[in-house]
Design a protein around this motif. Structure first.
Motif, PDB file in Angstrom:
ATOM      1  N   LEU A  57      35.935  43.255  45.040  1.00  0.00           N
ATOM      2  CA  LEU A  57      37.379  43.270  44.827  1.00  0.00           C
ATOM      3  C   LEU A  57      37.954  41.864  44.885  1.00  0.00           C
ATOM      4  O   LEU A  57      38.819  41.497  44.087  1.00  0.00           O
ATOM      5  CB  LEU A  57      38.054  44.157  45.872  1.00  0.00           C
ATOM      6  N   LEU A  58      37.454  41.059  45.813  1.00  0.00           N
ATOM      7  CA  LEU A  58      37.917  39.677  45.926  1.00  0.00           C
ATOM      8  C   LEU A  58      37.609  38.891  44.657  1.00  0.00           C
ATOM      9  O   LEU A  58      38.403  38.044  44.233  1.00  0.00           O
ATOM     10  CB  LEU A  58      37.253  39.021  47.131  1.00  0.00           C
ATOM     11  N   SER A  59      36.473  39.181  44.029  1.00  0.00           N
ATOM     12  CA  SER A  59      36.087  38.467  42.810  1.00  0.00           C
ATOM     13  C   SER A  59      36.990  38.782  41.634  1.00  0.00           C
ATOM     14  O   SER A  59      37.019  38.033  40.653  1.00  0.00           O
ATOM     15  CB  SER A  59      34.642  38.810  42.441  1.00  0.00           C
ATOM     16  N   GLY A 112      38.210  34.109  40.158  1.00  0.00           N
ATOM     17  CA  GLY A 112      38.516  34.561  38.806  1.00  0.00           C
ATOM     18  C   GLY A 112      39.451  35.756  38.838  1.00  0.00           C
ATOM     19  O   GLY A 112      39.795  36.268  39.899  1.00  0.00           O
ATOM     20  N   VAL A 113      39.868  36.196  37.654  1.00  0.00           N
ATOM     21  CA  VAL A 113      40.740  37.361  37.520  1.00  0.00           C
ATOM     22  C   VAL A 113      40.133  38.289  36.476  1.00  0.00           C
ATOM     23  O   VAL A 113      39.800  37.851  35.372  1.00  0.00           O
ATOM     24  CB  VAL A 113      42.166  36.955  37.090  1.00  0.00           C
ATOM     25  N   ASN A 114      39.957  39.558  36.840  1.00  0.00           N
ATOM     26  CA  ASN A 114      39.410  40.545  35.908  1.00  0.00           C
ATOM     27  C   ASN A 114      40.066  41.880  36.211  1.00  0.00           C
ATOM     28  O   ASN A 114      39.620  42.626  37.082  1.00  0.00           O
ATOM     29  CB  ASN A 114      37.887  40.634  36.055  1.00  0.00           C
ATOM     30  N   THR A 115      41.141  42.191  35.495  1.00  0.00           N
ATOM     31  CA  THR A 115      41.905  43.399  35.791  1.00  0.00           C
ATOM     32  C   THR A 115      41.157  44.674  35.395  1.00  0.00           C
ATOM     33  O   THR A 115      41.356  45.713  36.020  1.00  0.00           O
ATOM     34  CB  THR A 115      43.259  43.365  35.057  1.00  0.00           C
ATOM     35  N   SER A 116      40.297  44.607  34.390  1.00  0.00           N
ATOM     36  CA  SER A 116      39.537  45.798  33.995  1.00  0.00           C
ATOM     37  C   SER A 116      38.518  46.178  35.048  1.00  0.00           C
ATOM     38  O   SER A 116      38.355  47.351  35.403  1.00  0.00           O
ATOM     39  CB  SER A 116      38.844  45.562  32.647  1.00  0.00           C
ATOM     40  N   ASN A 331      41.469  39.822  30.961  1.00  0.00           N
ATOM     41  CA  ASN A 331      40.494  40.858  30.602  1.00  0.00           C
ATOM     42  C   ASN A 331      41.052  42.271  30.749  1.00  0.00           C
ATOM     43  O   ASN A 331      40.327  43.215  31.065  1.00  0.00           O
ATOM     44  CB  ASN A 331      39.208  40.723  31.426  1.00  0.00           C
ATOM     45  N   SER A 332      42.338  42.450  30.514  1.00  0.00           N
ATOM     46  CA  SER A 332      42.923  43.789  30.487  1.00  0.00           C
ATOM     47  C   SER A 332      42.563  44.477  29.180  1.00  0.00           C
ATOM     48  O   SER A 332      42.350  43.824  28.152  1.00  0.00           O
ATOM     49  CB  SER A 332      44.447  43.707  30.618  1.00  0.00           C
ATOM     50  N   ALA A 390      47.553  44.888  38.563  1.00  0.00           N
ATOM     51  CA  ALA A 390      47.141  44.605  37.186  1.00  0.00           C
ATOM     52  C   ALA A 390      48.297  44.745  36.212  1.00  0.00           C
ATOM     53  O   ALA A 390      48.224  44.257  35.074  1.00  0.00           O
ATOM     54  CB  ALA A 390      46.001  45.525  36.775  1.00  0.00           C
ATOM     55  N   ILE A 391      49.376  45.408  36.653  1.00  0.00           N
ATOM     56  CA  ILE A 391      50.566  45.562  35.804  1.00  0.00           C
ATOM     57  C   ILE A 391      51.630  44.545  36.184  1.00  0.00           C
ATOM     58  O   ILE A 391      52.215  43.872  35.323  1.00  0.00           O
ATOM     59  CB  ILE A 391      51.147  46.989  35.939  1.00  0.00           C
TER      60      ILE A 391
END
Length: 453
Positions: A57-59, A112-116, A331-332, A390-391
């Motif tokens: 989750l942190l990643s 990093g950020v990866n919403t998916s 990456n949504s 993510a929204i």
């Protein structure tokens, strides 16, 4: 054949340990059998499950509160108590049952950020909360490994085009016209494409930022010069080069730092804030150096001459495009990006109209815009099932005052301290107001967030 297989395994292990941040072989350190329910496994195995969930989750870029909440859910299902200290890229935690305790430290190689991936992890946690203790340790690790292998939905070119769309919309919202938007599109596309390729080759963070900003600004300069030669466009449009580098603004860590500090997760909040400021400083310094070399100046934009109604409608459309582009960069999915875009269109247009029509201070308008985004996200998330962060975060990233930050650094670099301080204060007020707006919305709509303990 057996000897070759053994040699191959040894080579893979050596290659794995060559990483500066060693990768954790989760399956290899599992001690329980694959038949016993996870809740009845050894304390070490149960604790490693909790730690792996938190680290994944942190990643994804989510805040410390969400990471800790998910670790607590997993610990309860596995018949333990968990206490965790969470930073930007590290977790230190202790799991305890009625007999013993187990402490562990885990860390990530990068942020990093990866919403998916975040959405998949939240779906997994909902399932885990219902029957996680009945699954075996092996089943849990296998499911988490499948989620961890989730690749980005978009190629470097698509991510570059998303940045071009977002920055072109961003520069219009700042007052730029068609020429600035056109040049920004190409500049940001090239800049973010280069940045993504450097990231794929595991180039260190600061080098990625500096090189990407340089490519973006230089591309803007050459596209503008081409327009001057072919269409006799005036040089006054050079002020839009700032927009070409706005894709680098670290909106996610900026916003989540404020959310973390509001829940007294000071270590995580301060580390995220420091990380965001480091990116801002490197990006603005790189842009300033390019401006000095190419004799670019951050002037005021030429007036567009639009009626208030036309301006409001265009602001709504450009806000949607900007948020949609930033969401794709995170990456949504297209559906999630479109949903965030709709919320951002309403919230950001409201913010801009409050400033123009009511002469409201920028910080107060940013607070109301972020509050609106948070309230709308709370309504729709129950219908669509996406993670709230993510929204909300992509929908207000476009409100982060990247232009003010750059102008502050630019003037500081010219030793115009008073002018630089003016822009710095303007930026700081808005940056503080954005997470406060989201926090207020969260307090009003989320009982779990509202209470301590």
């Amino acid at each position: 054949m057996t000897i070759k297989s053994t040699d191959s395994q040894i080579d893979q292990q050596i290659k794995q340990f060559e990483h500066h941040h060693m990768q954790i072989p989760w399956h290899d350190i599992m001690t329980s059998d694959n038949y016993t329910p996870a809740a009845k496994s050894t304390l070490v195995d149960r604790s490693l499950i909790v730690g792996r969930i938190g680290l994944m989750l942190l990643s994804c870029g989510t805040g410390a509160w969400r990471v800790r909440d998910s670790m607590n859910i997993a610990a309860r299902q596995l018949k333990m108590t968990c206490s965790a200290e969470i930073g930007l890229t590290s977790i230190e935690y202790t799991c305890m049952d009625e007999h013993q305790s187990y402490s562990q430290s885990l860390s990530l190689a990068s942020m990093g950020v990866n919403t998916s991936k975040l959405a998949k992890l939240e779906s997994f946690m909902k399932m885990f909360e219902e029957r996680g203790g009945e699954m075996t340790i092996g089943e849990i690790h296998n499911t988490l490994s499948k989620i961890a292998k989730t690749k980005g939905y978009y190629t470097p070119l698509k991510v570059g085009l998303a940045a071009g769309l977002a920055c072109a919309a961003f520069i219009f919202l700042l007052g730029g016209g068609p020429v600035e938007m056109f040049c920004c599109f190409f500049g940001a596309t090239v800049g973010n494409f280069v940045r993504r390729k450097l990231i794929d080759h595991h180039i260190t963070l600061l080098a990625c930022i500096a090189v990407a900003v340089i490519f973006a600004c230089v591309t803007y300069f050459f596209v503008l010069n081409a327009l001057e030669v072919t269409w006799h466009v005036g040089a006054r449009h050079e002020a839009g080069y700032i927009g070409a580098m706005l894709f680098i603004i670290p909106g996610f860590p900026f916003i989540t730092s404020g959310l973390d500090m509001s829940k007294l997760d000071m270590a995580s909040g301060l580390e995220r804030l420091t990380y965001a400021l480091m990116i801002i400083i490197v990006a603005t310094m790189s842009g300033w150096l390019v401006a000095m070399c190419l004799h670019l100046h951050p002037q005021n934009f030429l007036p567009l001459g639009l009626t208030p109604m036309a301006l409001a409608l265009l602001r709504m459309a450009m806000s949607f495009c900007g948020v949609f582009g930033f969401s794709i960069m995170f990456n949504s999915t297209v559906r999630l990006a479109a949903l965030a875009g709709c919320i951002g269109a309403v919230a950001n247009t409201l913010r801009l109209e409050l400033v123009d029509l009511l002469q409201m201070p920028g910080g107060a308008a940013a607070f109301l815009g972020a509050l609106t985004a948070g309230l709308l996200a709370s309504v729709v998330r129950h219908q669509v099932g996406y993670p709230r962060i993510a929204i909300t975060v992509p929908s207000i990233v476009i409100m982060v005052p990247g232009l003010y930050m750059y102008r502050s650094m630019y003037n500081m670099g010219l030793t115009s301290v008073s002018v630089g301080a003016f822009w710095l204060v303007q930026a700081a007020l808005i940056v503080i107001a954005l997470p406060l707006g989201l926090t207020t919305a969260r307090i009003l709509t989320d009982p779990k967030w509202r209470h301590n303990g």
